[in-house]
Scaffold this active site. Structure first.
Site, PDB file in Angstrom:
ATOM      1  N   HIS A  53      49.151  35.526  39.795  1.00 46.73           N
ATOM      2  CA  HIS A  53      50.526  35.664  40.296  1.00 46.73           C
ATOM      3  C   HIS A  53      50.884  34.485  41.211  1.00 46.73           C
ATOM      4  O   HIS A  53      51.984  33.942  41.147  1.00 46.73           O
ATOM      5  CB  HIS A  53      50.678  36.974  41.091  1.00 46.73           C
ATOM      6  N   LYS A 103      54.148  56.539  40.460  1.00 48.75           N
ATOM      7  CA  LYS A 103      52.838  55.909  40.345  1.00 48.75           C
ATOM      8  C   LYS A 103      52.196  55.726  41.707  1.00 48.75           C
ATOM      9  O   LYS A 103      52.799  55.138  42.606  1.00 48.75           O
ATOM     10  CB  LYS A 103      52.999  54.530  39.679  1.00 48.75           C
ATOM     11  N   ARG A 108      50.305  35.751  29.579  1.00 49.69           N
ATOM     12  CA  ARG A 108      48.882  35.469  29.412  1.00 49.69           C
ATOM     13  C   ARG A 108      48.475  35.394  27.954  1.00 49.69           C
ATOM     14  O   ARG A 108      47.580  34.650  27.581  1.00 49.69           O
ATOM     15  CB  ARG A 108      48.050  36.575  30.093  1.00 49.69           C
ATOM     16  N   SER A 155      45.496  42.691  37.586  1.00 54.28           N
ATOM     17  CA  SER A 155      45.438  43.583  38.747  1.00 54.28           C
ATOM     18  C   SER A 155      44.535  44.777  38.460  1.00 54.28           C
ATOM     19  O   SER A 155      43.786  45.220  39.330  1.00 54.28           O
ATOM     20  CB  SER A 155      46.841  44.078  39.103  1.00 54.28           C
TER      21      SER A 155
END
Ligand code: ADP
Length: 152
Positions: free
Chosen positions: A20, A44, A93, A131
């Protein structure tokens, strides 16, 4: 003076990684300002709290006056409008990211027609960092310092 070109870099950032960081450092050279937007999702449960993450990101970019961090609830495209951002910044990615990002970018543009998503291809040496993997390693007591631009 032309209007400022503000990019919103939205994400969960749970936690914010060196991948990031790389997107922000490259993005800040393309835009007048990059706002890192931590999206709050009440459904969440987070691993790292929003408060701690905000602190860590602020420290990471303390030397750059065109990078700041905000938290937001609700639609990304609406938040972008609130802060005057005409661009969303995202990292790519791999093709899995692409499939997901492609549809999200179209939807965001439907919600806010002035909003264009700009993708930066991940630095290959950082592309494997996610992450979720960092959370797993940290949960089992192993060091994650090589994946993060600050200490967790
Ligand atoms: P989200 O929950 O919105 O997917 P993330 O916090 O996982 O949020 O990611 C935010 C953005 O950062 C996404 O565009 C994602 O593709 C990108 N990203 C995630 N990991 C990396 C990495 N290692 N290198 C570059 N970009 C990344």
């Amino acid at each position: 003076m032309p209007p400022k070109r503000i990019a919103l870099f939205p994400g969960s950032f749970d936690p914010f990684t060196k991948g990031h960081e790389d997107i922000v450092l490259r993005g800040r050279l393309l835009f007048d300002e990059v706002v890192i937007g931590i999206g709050q999702n009440s459904q969440k449960q987070r691993y790292v709290s929003i408060e701690q993450m905000t602190d860590c990101i602020n420290k990471t970019f303390a030397a750059y006056d065109n990078v700041r961090v905000e938290t937001f609830k609700g639609l990304t495209a609406v938040f972008a409008e609130t802060i005057g951002a005409n661009y969303l910044l995202r990292g790519l990615r791999n093709t899995t990211d692409f499939e997901y990002e492609n549809s999200i970018a179209q939807i965001n543009r439907n919600v806010n027609k002035n909003l264009d998503t700009v993708f930066l291809i991940t630095a290959p040496e950082l592309a494997y960092i996610s992450s979720s993997v960092v959370r797993d390693i940290h949960k089992y007591g192993k060091s994650v310092s090589e994946y993060l631009p600050y200490e967790l």
